[in-house]
Design a protein around this motif. Structure first.
Motif, mmCIF file in Angstrom:
data_model
loop_
_atom_site.group_PDB
_atom_site.id
_atom_site.type_symbol
_atom_site.label_atom_id
_atom_site.label_comp_id
_atom_site.label_asym_id
_atom_site.label_seq_id
_atom_site.Cartn_x
_atom_site.Cartn_y
_atom_site.Cartn_z
ATOM 1 N N ALA A 251 0.855 -1.195 0.000
ATOM 2 C CA ALA A 251 0.000 0.000 0.000
ATOM 3 C C ALA A 251 0.892 1.246 0.000
ATOM 4 O O ALA A 251 1.108 1.856 1.043
ATOM 5 C CB ALA A 251 -0.925 -0.019 1.209
ATOM 6 N N ASN A 252 1.446 1.582 -1.158
ATOM 7 C CA ASN A 252 2.294 2.789 -1.263
ATOM 8 C C ASN A 252 1.377 4.006 -1.346
ATOM 9 O O ASN A 252 1.130 4.572 -2.397
ATOM 10 C CB ASN A 252 3.199 2.679 -2.487
ATOM 11 C CG ASN A 252 4.195 3.827 -2.558
ATOM 12 O OD1 ASN A 252 4.474 4.480 -1.554
ATOM 13 N ND2 ASN A 252 4.712 4.088 -3.740
ATOM 14 N N ARG A 253 0.863 4.370 -0.153
ATOM 15 C CA ARG A 253 -0.176 5.399 -0.070
ATOM 16 C C ARG A 253 0.435 6.799 -0.148
ATOM 17 O O ARG A 253 1.360 7.100 0.595
ATOM 18 C CB ARG A 253 -0.922 5.266 1.274
ATOM 19 C CG ARG A 253 -1.600 3.931 1.460
ATOM 20 C CD ARG A 253 -2.093 3.742 2.878
ATOM 21 N NE ARG A 253 -1.020 3.471 3.812
ATOM 22 C CZ ARG A 253 -1.200 3.164 5.085
ATOM 23 N NH1 ARG A 253 -2.413 3.098 5.579
ATOM 24 N NH2 ARG A 253 -0.176 2.931 5.876
ATOM 25 N N HIS A 254 -0.073 7.627 -1.018
ATOM 26 C CA HIS A 254 0.240 9.058 -0.990
ATOM 27 C C HIS A 254 -0.764 9.807 -1.841
ATOM 28 O O HIS A 254 -1.345 9.242 -2.773
ATOM 29 C CB HIS A 254 1.682 9.339 -1.433
ATOM 30 C CG HIS A 254 2.036 8.833 -2.790
ATOM 31 N ND1 HIS A 254 1.784 9.540 -3.938
ATOM 32 C CD2 HIS A 254 2.605 7.669 -3.198
ATOM 33 C CE1 HIS A 254 2.217 8.846 -4.979
ATOM 34 N NE2 HIS A 254 2.702 7.703 -4.566
ATOM 35 N N ALA A 255 -0.996 11.057 -1.508
ATOM 36 C CA ALA A 255 -1.928 11.885 -2.277
ATOM 37 C C ALA A 255 -1.492 13.336 -2.191
ATOM 38 O O ALA A 255 -0.910 13.759 -1.187
ATOM 39 C CB ALA A 255 -3.348 11.725 -1.741
ATOM 40 N N THR A 256 -1.748 14.080 -3.262
ATOM 41 C CA THR A 256 -1.384 15.498 -3.324
ATOM 42 C C THR A 256 -2.642 16.333 -3.568
ATOM 43 O O THR A 256 -3.446 15.997 -4.437
ATOM 44 C CB THR A 256 -0.382 15.731 -4.477
ATOM 45 O OG1 THR A 256 0.742 14.872 -4.267
ATOM 46 C CG2 THR A 256 0.093 17.178 -4.515
#
Lengths: 277, 182
Positions: free
Chosen positions: A267-272
């Motif tokens: 789960a390589n979670r990231h958000a911008t």
């Protein structure tokens, strides 16, 4: 200090809230693509079952709007600031406020404690937490990379001899080998090469934000070596111990070769999210 | 998957002895969550539920309004030295992630199995769960023993009752690959 009513403060806190919420619920499209690709290519029947569960879990989390994993991590924040906005202490306060709000409202698991007393602050903020990385950019935007402990704990750093750059691959493979089943493989591997001792670690983490569905020949070569380990999804054996390797480099001292490996779970979670000014 | 999925319901009995490492299982019925603290208390004060045929889930769930919100597995290896007494009292299954040590592999022999549930899949897990009750609530949400009703939770047998351990097999393979570097 500016008041919470200040428009810039509010915009940053809101952007942090939205980016964090989105990151824990929905995976970036490039990450989903590498998981789907690996799921289709995996030949081990037990590992195929693990991929089925992972894909179902991603679908359910998105449909119900709930976090995909109960370890919603600690907040690692990358902030870009455009030329017309002067950096101030309030930026840090606004981001922390967004973290506190999202922790309460999603809700997220409160993970942040004092390192020695182990007292939990209850709101995912603390001294130096969120971990903030500020850079100039075109827009005022907040990137949230929630980092779970299982994978983060397996990360390593080394100062190699400059003449031994062939040992970089071994160091990455060894890091994944020592981690075994613990970081929830199939993992995504951020590698920082060069810079300074601390800089290499920062590069390794930033590498996790790079698109994982494209790799250089060098990254492919390391990925191939890692996947020969056969640890497989969740340590149950299989073709995919890792999904991607991303390398970032920086200039370094002629007598140094720092290498850092930051491990990330599937789960390589990231958000911008851009702050609406 | 070519092999059939085995349907099981707790409390478990002799049917677990037929399971082989690598078998896919769907488990229904009551399971009990327990992490480090709950194991220590059960060791001292006795087990607060009937351990005969019971299944222990290594998990610290997120519970809100009497519902299971998120319930992924935690690392089972932390319970390596804390599981023997439960198996002796009749526990037939452990669920967790990452596998367990050689001690537990021996303790499971001829009596019980270890099931693996996919790490990080908290949303999938909770979609197969209803909350039934709780013991040791004073230990806090993560460490309490939650009685959870499962509806066909997808698991894989990681360690069977004959000493076969697919985690250990994968670990040994990775050791061989690593040795080639030095």
């Amino acid at each position: 200090m500016k008041t919470p009513d200040d428009p810039l403060h509010k915009a940053l806190a809101d952007a942090t809230f939205q980016a964090y919420r989105q990151a824990v619920i929905r995976l970036p499209p490039d990450v989903l693509r590498v998981i789907e690709k690996a799921a289709a290519a995996e030949t081990n029947p037990v590992a195929r079952g693990e991929f089925t569960n992972i894909l179902k879990n991603i679908e359910i989390a998105e449909r119900l709007g709930v976090p995909m994993c109960q370890d919603t991590g600690v907040p690692v924040i990358y902030l870009t600031i455009p030329p017309d906005v002067p950096l101030s202490q309030d930026f840090y306060d606004a981001v922390a406020e967004g973290v506190r709000r999202v922790t309460k409202e999603v809700p997220l698991r409160p993970n942040v404690v004092d390192p020695l007393t182990r007292h939990n602050t209850g709101d995912n903020t603390g001294a130096g937490m969120p971990a903030m990385h500020v850079k100039p950019g075109k827009t005022l935007a907040v990137t949230v990379l929630p980092k779970g402990a299982g994978a983060e704990n397996m990360s390593r750093i080394t100062m190699l001899l400059p003449s031994k750059k062939d040992l970089i691959e071994k160091f990455v493979v060894e890091t994944v080998y020592l981690a075994g089943s613990r970081p929830c493989p199939p993992v995504i591997i951020g590698v920082g090469i060069g810079g300074t001792f601390d800089g290499a670690a920062a590069l390794a983490k930033e590498a996790l934000l790079e698109p994982v569905d494209t790799m250089t020949e060098y990254e492919q070569q390391i990925l191939c070596a890692v996947n020969k380990l056969g640890i497989g999804p969740m340590g149950l054996g299989g073709d995919f111990t890792a999904l991607a390797v991303k390398v970032k480099t920086a200039g370094c001292h002629t007598a140094s070769l720092p290498v850092a490996v930051n491990i990330q779970c599937w789960a390589n979670r990231h958000a911008t999210v851009e702050a609406k000014r | 998957m070519s092999k059939k999925i085995v349907q099981l319901k707790t409390p478990l009995g002799e049917e677990v002895l037929k399971l082989k490492a690598g078998d896919h299982v769907e488990l229904s019925g009551i399971v009990y969550t327990a992490r480090d603290e709950a194991h220590l208390r059960m060791m001292e004060n006795g087990v607060p539920f009937d351990p005969k045929g019971a299944v222990i889930f290594h998990c610290g769930p997120v519970i809100r309004d009497k519902k299971v919100i998120a319930a992924g597995p935690t690392t089972s290896a932390r319970m390596n030295e804390l599981s023997g007494f439960l198996i002796e009292k009749g526990v037939r299954g452990l669920i967790g992630k990452g596998g367990m040590g050689a001690t537990v592999r021996k303790q499971l022999k001829g009596t019980a199995v270890y099931f693996a549930f996919t790490g990080g899949c908290a949303a999938l897990a909770s979609s197969h769960m209803t909350l039934n009750g709780v013991h040791y609530e004073d230990l806090g949400m993560a460490e309490a023993v939650w009685e959870i009703g499962l509806d066909r939770l997808p698991l894989v047998v990681g360690i069977d009752s004959h000493g076969n351990d697919i985690f250990d097999a994968a670990r040994r393979k990775s050791e061989t690959v690593m040795r080639k570097y030095s």
